[in-house]
Design a protein around this motif. Structure first.
Motif, PDB file in Angstrom:
ATOM      1  N   UNK A  58       0.831  -1.210   0.000  1.00  0.00           N
ATOM      2  CA  UNK A  58       0.000   0.000   0.000  1.00  0.00           C
ATOM      3  C   UNK A  58       0.864   1.258   0.000  1.00  0.00           C
ATOM      4  N   UNK A  59       2.043   1.192   0.611  1.00  0.00           N
ATOM      5  CA  UNK A  59       2.932   2.343   0.692  1.00  0.00           C
ATOM      6  C   UNK A  59       4.278   2.017   0.061  1.00  0.00           C
ATOM      7  N   UNK A  60       4.870   3.010  -0.584  1.00  0.00           N
ATOM      8  CA  UNK A  60       6.240   2.877  -1.071  1.00  0.00           C
ATOM      9  C   UNK A  60       7.043   4.069  -0.576  1.00  0.00           C
ATOM     10  N   UNK A  61       8.307   3.807  -0.285  1.00  0.00           N
ATOM     11  CA  UNK A  61       9.209   4.853   0.188  1.00  0.00           C
ATOM     12  C   UNK A  61      10.376   4.922  -0.786  1.00  0.00           C
ATOM     13  N   UNK A  62      10.734   6.141  -1.186  1.00  0.00           N
ATOM     14  CA  UNK A  62      11.891   6.318  -2.054  1.00  0.00           C
ATOM     15  C   UNK A  62      12.743   7.462  -1.515  1.00  0.00           C
ATOM     16  N   UNK A  63      14.003   7.451  -1.907  1.00  0.00           N
ATOM     17  CA  UNK A  63      14.938   8.480  -1.453  1.00  0.00           C
ATOM     18  C   UNK A  63      15.846   8.867  -2.604  1.00  0.00           C
ATOM     19  N   UNK A  64      16.392  10.069  -2.523  1.00  0.00           N
ATOM     20  CA  UNK A  64      17.337  10.523  -3.527  1.00  0.00           C
ATOM     21  C   UNK A  64      18.374  11.419  -2.872  1.00  0.00           C
ATOM     22  N   UNK A  65      19.559  11.457  -3.451  1.00  0.00           N
ATOM     23  CA  UNK A  65      20.628  12.306  -2.942  1.00  0.00           C
ATOM     24  C   UNK A  65      21.490  12.720  -4.133  1.00  0.00           C
TER      25      UNK A  65
ATOM     26  N   UNK B 286      24.998  19.645  -1.268  1.00  0.00           N
ATOM     27  CA  UNK B 286      24.483  18.282  -1.128  1.00  0.00           C
ATOM     28  C   UNK B 286      22.974  18.411  -0.958  1.00  0.00           C
ATOM     29  N   UNK B 287      22.235  17.718  -1.809  1.00  0.00           N
ATOM     30  CA  UNK B 287      20.772  17.802  -1.773  1.00  0.00           C
ATOM     31  C   UNK B 287      20.199  16.400  -1.687  1.00  0.00           C
TER      32      UNK B 287
ATOM     33  N   UNK C 214      10.430  10.450  -0.162  1.00  0.00           N
ATOM     34  CA  UNK C 214       9.038  10.470  -0.602  1.00  0.00           C
ATOM     35  C   UNK C 214       8.319   9.244  -0.066  1.00  0.00           C
ATOM     36  N   UNK C 215       7.101   9.441   0.390  1.00  0.00           N
ATOM     37  CA  UNK C 215       6.211   8.381   0.846  1.00  0.00           C
ATOM     38  C   UNK C 215       4.970   8.452  -0.032  1.00  0.00           C
ATOM     39  N   UNK C 216       4.683   7.366  -0.741  1.00  0.00           N
ATOM     40  CA  UNK C 216       3.534   7.364  -1.654  1.00  0.00           C
ATOM     41  C   UNK C 216       2.577   6.248  -1.266  1.00  0.00           C
TER      42      UNK C 216
ATOM     43  N   UNK D 115       3.648  12.205   0.110  1.00  0.00           N
ATOM     44  CA  UNK D 115       4.242  13.191   0.990  1.00  0.00           C
ATOM     45  C   UNK D 115       5.736  13.164   0.735  1.00  0.00           C
ATOM     46  N   UNK D 116       6.344  14.322   0.579  1.00  0.00           N
ATOM     47  CA  UNK D 116       7.770  14.361   0.293  1.00  0.00           C
ATOM     48  C   UNK D 116       8.458  15.477   1.051  1.00  0.00           C
ATOM     49  N   UNK D 117       9.746  15.305   1.261  1.00  0.00           N
ATOM     50  CA  UNK D 117      10.563  16.326   1.907  1.00  0.00           C
ATOM     51  C   UNK D 117      11.881  16.390   1.147  1.00  0.00           C
ATOM     52  N   UNK D 118      12.412  17.594   1.006  1.00  0.00           N
ATOM     53  CA  UNK D 118      13.632  17.811   0.256  1.00  0.00           C
ATOM     54  C   UNK D 118      14.484  18.817   1.017  1.00  0.00           C
TER      55      UNK D 118
END
Length: 85
Positions: A34-41, A61-62, A66-68, A75-78
């Motif tokens: 039901x939920x997926x989590x992803x990350x990026x850098x 550095x960025x 993300x939580x979908x 919902x995402x944070x950056x």
């Protein structure tokens, strides 16, 4: 002799029939979560926003998370580093 030929024809027909039927071994697919989590850098030469360097031309550095949900809600944070000099 006629009986032997009949068995051979029947066996041949059965073998041809089995070859004509495609054998598809289908594995049951696991239910999608039901939920997926992803990350990026990322590492960048500098952080520029609207023509202004927020890192004083130093590397940035960025990254983000993300939580979908399967319904389409997310919902995402950056974030990035900045320099106040």
């Amino acid at each position: 002799m006629l009986n032997h030929r009949r068995h051979r024809n029947t066996l041949s027909a059965v073998l041809l029939g089995l070859l004509a039927v495609p054998f598809c071994a289908q594995a049951e697919e696991a239910a999608a979560p039901a939920y997926t989590i992803s990350a990026n850098v990322g590492l960048f030469s500098q952080y520029i926003f609207r023509g202004i360097s927020y890192t004083q031309e130093n590397p940035a550095v960025q990254g983000g998370f993300d939580l979908a949900h399967s319904s389409g809600a997310y919902l995402g944070i950056w974030g990035t580093n900045v320099s106040d000099l």
